[in-house]
Scaffold this active site. Structure first.
Site, short mmCIF file in Angstrom:
data_model
loop_
_atom_site.label_atom_id
_atom_site.label_comp_id
_atom_site.label_asym_id
_atom_site.label_seq_id
_atom_site.Cartn_x
_atom_site.Cartn_y
_atom_site.Cartn_z
N ASP A 98 13.21 37.37 2.10
CA ASP A 98 12.09 36.82 3.34
C ASP A 98 11.92 37.81 4.62
OD1 ASP A 98 10.94 34.87 5.20
OD2 ASP A 98 11.93 33.16 4.41
N ASP A 198 7.56 36.79 7.54
CA ASP A 198 7.51 35.40 9.09
C ASP A 198 6.93 35.80 10.08
OD1 ASP A 198 9.08 33.18 9.39
OD2 ASP A 198 8.96 33.95 10.47
N GLU A 240 2.12 34.33 5.89
CA GLU A 240 2.74 32.84 6.52
C GLU A 240 1.62 33.18 7.51
OE1 GLU A 240 5.85 29.84 8.99
OE2 GLU A 240 6.08 32.17 8.81
N HIS A 314 10.80 25.36 3.24
CA HIS A 314 12.00 24.94 4.30
C HIS A 314 11.29 24.48 5.45
CE1 HIS A 314 10.72 29.18 5.64
NE2 HIS A 314 11.18 29.11 6.34
N ASP A 315 10.42 24.26 6.12
CA ASP A 315 9.86 24.21 7.19
C ASP A 315 9.04 22.72 7.49
OD1 ASP A 315 10.62 26.18 9.24
OD2 ASP A 315 8.84 26.93 8.11
#
Length: 544
Positions: A98, A198, A240, A314-315
């Site tokens: 990530d 990200d 993302e 994870h969000d």
């Protein structure tokens, strides 16, 4: 390795802090992940997307990086990281890092140097504007107010689209770009399998024009990044991109453009919030609207790009609690339905840790139980604006990011086998009924549905990546689609509700071959589905 290997891969996301603690400090770590690689190999996944493990002050749980080439001591050492890559490769599992390159931590060496003065070479690694009568340069907003933070010693503001501890990098600075390229190539030389990037759609921002996402220089920057780094390796890259439409996604993922392998699009994720409002402003999901969004992305990217397929990360809250049913009666049935619906679509599926065993949301009763910075900021902001406390807590229980971050539930022992210490975030009380050990002991568990779906995807790759078309069922709660090529077809039908539903299809399923079914009954000729019933069948020929 085959080029574009990721098109036939299934990727498993690990949130390291919550996966497995190997040293008894209450925090998951790299050696804990190594201990569980055999489990992941048995599930059948091809790659691990690893949320950040770089050095960080953890203002945003690792998404504020203070050193890209050092492992945070909480997770281990670079030697542990090298061993994880090596042990995963032995099991034919790639490690996907990530990577946050829109911003750094304010504790990063670059930013600390930037604060020393306008003549420091690192100053222009970030985005600065001069003071205007002690007012921010413009009205750009961050997660918690103005996107501009004043530094009195410099009489300047720096830009931060997230918290003030996460200053944005200046992608117009060639020295900064070169430093990022070198860092990325450092990781690629270690043999990793790629990157999840990200908030990558923010790097082309034009703050003076109040443009944050999808700026005019975004795609040239990503193309340049590709050519200088990962485009020279056989790896996967996924961006993302909260603001992506299918047309924008084609710009990222069309292979002729040499940008990214795919993006995470979030159109379906926004369907249970009120239009024009934030995610905390809740509304009921319309299954037909969900079906239309998925179908749009399937058809519009079919020839010019590539899809990612996901319910969780994870969000996001746990999908069974969100759009399934986390009651004892329907938890696994609804989880199987959601998986079957997704896994016959074209794209690369992502499993978030615990999704395969049906983990659920963790209900809180007080803000003291919350770790997530986003939820905490929202809580105090909305209380100040007069929202009832109960309503704000309900929004957190429904959409809060901590729902995904409570520790992985491995077995029936204390703390679900995650740690021998006090866990950094509480273990869900339901761990004695929902855990890996119990799932592996039951061949009818949700785990084995995921395992079977992964095998089915690999054995039916040509059909799953063939043509896609929705099927009319005559019932808004019954969703159906067909995948087909010249020789075969797969029909998927799911009941997106806990009530029995009547439906109709133009095609006859009586002589089809059942690939998967979440009830222990035959499909037969019935045109009624039980609660959360779902199946996929294969039909020879293209005669539907």
């Amino acid at each position: 390795m085959e080029k574009n290997w990721w098109k036939n891969a299934v990727i498993y996301q690990i949130y390291p802090r919550s996966f497995q603690d190997s040293n008894g400090d209450g925090i998951g770590d790299l050696n804990g992940i190594i201990q569980k690689l055999d489990y992941l190999q048995y599930l059948g996944i091809d790659a691990i997307w690893l949320s950040p493990v770089y050095q960080s002050p953890n203002v945003d749980n690792g998404y504020d990086i203070s050193d890209y080439q050092t492992i945070d001591p909480e997770y281990g050492t670079m030697e542990d990281m090298d061993r994880l890559i090596e042990e995963a490769n032995k099991r034919s599992i790639k490690i996907i890092m990530d990577l946050v390159i829109n911003h750094t931590s304010s504790q990063h060496f670059w930013f600390q140097e930037a604060l020393k003065g306008k003549d420091n070479p690192y100053h222009e690694y970030y985005i600065w504007r001069t003071s205007n009568n002690s007012e921010p340069p413009n009205s750009l907003k961050a997660d918690s107010g103005s996107a501009w933070e004043y530094v009195s010693e410099l009489d300047e503001y720096y830009l931060h689209l997230h918290s003030k501890e996460q200053p944005d990098l200046n992608w117009k600075n060639p020295e900064m770009k070169q430093a990022i390229w070198e860092m990325i190539n450092y990781w690629l030389e270690k043999g990793i399998g790629g990157f999840r990037l990200d908030v990558i759609d923010l790097i082309g921002k034009e703050p003076d024009e109040l443009i944050t996402k999808n700026g005019p220089e975004l795609h040239p920057l990503i193309h340049e990044l590709n050519q200088q780094t990962f485009g020279n390796y056989n790896v996967v890259t996924v961006g993302e991109t909260w603001g992506a439409t299918p047309e924008i996604a084609k710009l990222y993922s069309n292979p002729e453009r040499n940008e990214l392998s795919m993006v995470f699009q979030f159109e379906h994720i926004n369907l249970d919030k009120q239009a024009g409002k934030r995610k905390w402003d809740l509304k009921e999901l319309d299954p037909q609207e969900l079906h239309q969004v998925f179908s749009k992305w399937q058809t519009e990217l079919q020839d010019d790009g590539w899809n990612s397929l996901f319910w969780n990360n994870h969000d996001l809250p746990r999908i069974i609690s969100r759009w399934g049913d986390d009651s004892k009666q329907y938890r696994e049935l609804s989880g199987k339905m959601l998986a079957i619906y997704l896994y016959f679509m074209s794209g690369t599926p992502y499993i978030y840790q615990g999704e395969e065993i049906g983990m659920t949301n963790y209900e809180i009763s007080d803000i003291s139980e919350v770790n997530d910075i986003e939820s905490r900021q929202m809580y105090y902001d909305r209380l100040d604006k007069g929202y009832p406390k109960e309503e704000v807590l309900q929004s957190i229980n429904t959409k809060g990011r901590d729902n995904a971050r409570h520790p992985m539930q491995w077995d029936l022992s204390k703390n679900a086998g995650f740690t021998t210490a006090t866990p950094w975030l509480a273990v869900h009380p339901n761990y004695k009924s929902i855990n890996v050990e119990t799932s592996l002991a039951n061949q009818d568990s949700l785990f084995f549905t995921y395992k079977e779906l992964i095998e089915l995807r690999k054995n039916n790759y040509d059909i799953i990546n063939g043509e896609y078309q929705t099927l009319n069922t005559g019932n808004p709660d019954v969703l159906a689609y067909i995948r087909y090529n010249d020789n075969e077809q797969i029909i998927v039908v799911v009941n997106f509700s806990k009530q029995s539903q009547q439906y109709s299809l133009q095609t006859n399923l009586n002589h089809s071959k059942c690939l998967i079914h979440n009830y222990n009954t035959g499909i037969g000729g019935s045109k009624e589905l039980q609660a959360y019933e779902a199946f996929a069948v294969k039909v020879s020929g293209n005669n539907w």
